[in-house]
Design an enzyme around this catalytic site. Structure first.
Site, PDB file in Angstrom:
ATOM      1  N   SER A 140       0.854  -1.189   0.000  1.00  0.00           N
ATOM      2  CA  SER A 140       0.000   0.000   0.000  1.00  0.00           C
ATOM      3  C   SER A 140       0.884   1.230   0.000  1.00  0.00           C
ATOM      4  O   SER A 140       2.015   1.190   0.523  1.00  0.00           O
ATOM      5  CB  SER A 140      -0.897   0.012   1.250  1.00  0.00           C
ATOM      6  OG  SER A 140      -1.563   1.250   1.387  1.00  0.00           O
ATOM      7  N   TYR A 193      -2.865  -1.564  10.285  1.00  0.00           N
ATOM      8  CA  TYR A 193      -2.902  -1.811   8.836  1.00  0.00           C
ATOM      9  C   TYR A 193      -1.657  -1.244   8.161  1.00  0.00           C
ATOM     10  O   TYR A 193      -0.991  -1.939   7.382  1.00  0.00           O
ATOM     11  CB  TYR A 193      -4.158  -1.177   8.227  1.00  0.00           C
ATOM     12  CG  TYR A 193      -4.190  -1.278   6.718  1.00  0.00           C
ATOM     13  CD1 TYR A 193      -4.598  -2.447   6.095  1.00  0.00           C
ATOM     14  CD2 TYR A 193      -3.800  -0.199   5.919  1.00  0.00           C
ATOM     15  CE1 TYR A 193      -4.617  -2.549   4.709  1.00  0.00           C
ATOM     16  CE2 TYR A 193      -3.810  -0.302   4.537  1.00  0.00           C
ATOM     17  CZ  TYR A 193      -4.221  -1.474   3.937  1.00  0.00           C
ATOM     18  OH  TYR A 193      -4.227  -1.567   2.569  1.00  0.00           O
TER      19      TYR A 193
END
Length: 256
Positions: free
Chosen positions: A138, A151
């Site tokens: 990400s 996350y």
């Protein structure tokens, strides 16, 4: 990386980025196996794409991962690509006692599963003339949003692990890719939305997948996509900017 004539296992392939990769690879002439937890989605996708191979699997569970690898290797020994895509994105307020089951599920899904699955396929892949491991990280691996710290930390771990795996496999036929999406218009992150079916906006999936597939085709081994390029290049500056803009109230004891 060639996009055709592969047999590809994609985790978390029932929606979003995983499904987009599955459809693109099938269109390019590769065989695709997807796994996911939701049997109804797998059934619907099998009806929509008869050529798609599906398997129920919760990658947060070690026994499911082992069973998946054994089943794939036995029934599809030509498999030569693993795309570690399954992910969970939750809110975490570290200023109050956390729900450990949520934290553990996020880490197990986002970090432990790619480590474990890669290790179960690596020795098989090195016997292939062409093979690849593709890890989905990400843009938040490089500049985290503070209200979803676990996350972001898991995606930073995926980035680091990918570097190490690439080094470990450097003298083999296995190519190791990292694709770092920006915010993409998918269901990911529904934890912070009242309507759990609502997507969060961001880059259109069709635009993301075109750029990602082009990066794979051209052997761009570390490929930030869209706005993730800025997060990759200007990490510390954008961290302050992003987190001054996004300061949501963090719920306590918020169930997934």
């Amino acid at each position: 990386m060639q996009l055709s004539n592969n047999t590809i296992l994609i985790t978390g392939g029932t929606s979003g980025i995983g499904l987009a990769f599955a459809e693109k690879f099938m269109a390019a002439g590769s065989k695709v196996i997807i796994c996911g937890r939701r049997e109804e989605r797998l059934k619907a996708l099998s009806e929509k794409h008869p050529e798609l191979i599906t398997r129920t699997c919760d990658v947060s569970k070690a026994e499911d991962r082992k069973a998946l690898a054994e089943w794939v290797l036995q029934n599809h020994p030509e498999v030569n690509v693993l795309l570690n895509n399954a992910g969970v994105q939750l809110l975490t307020d570290m200023t109050t006692p956390v729900e450990l089951n949520r934290v553990q599920n996020e880490i197990e899904t986002n970090v432990v599963a790619p480590i474990h699955l890669t290790s179960l396929f690596a020795q098989h892949f090195v016997t292939k003339q062409q093979a690849a491991v593709i890890n989905i990280s990400s843009g938040l691996a490089f500049a985290p949003l503070a209200f979803m710290p676990v996350y972001c930390a898991t995606k930073a771990a995926v980035h680091s692990l990918t570097l190490s795996l690439r080094h470990q496999l450097k003298n083999t036929s296995v190519k190791v890719f990292e694709v770092a999406p920006p915010a993409v218009d998918t269901e990911l992150g529904h934890d912070r939305r009242e309507d759990k079916t609502q997507s969060h906006g961001g880059m259109a999936i069709k635009d993301f997948i075109e750029e990602a597939m082009e990066a794979l085709k051209n052997d761009v081994f570390e490929a930030p996509i869209g706005q993730a390029k800025g997060l990759h290049a200007k990490r510390e500056v954008l961290f302050e900017q992003m987190n001054n803009q996004h300061q949501p109230h963090l719920p306590v004891n918020h169930e997934q």
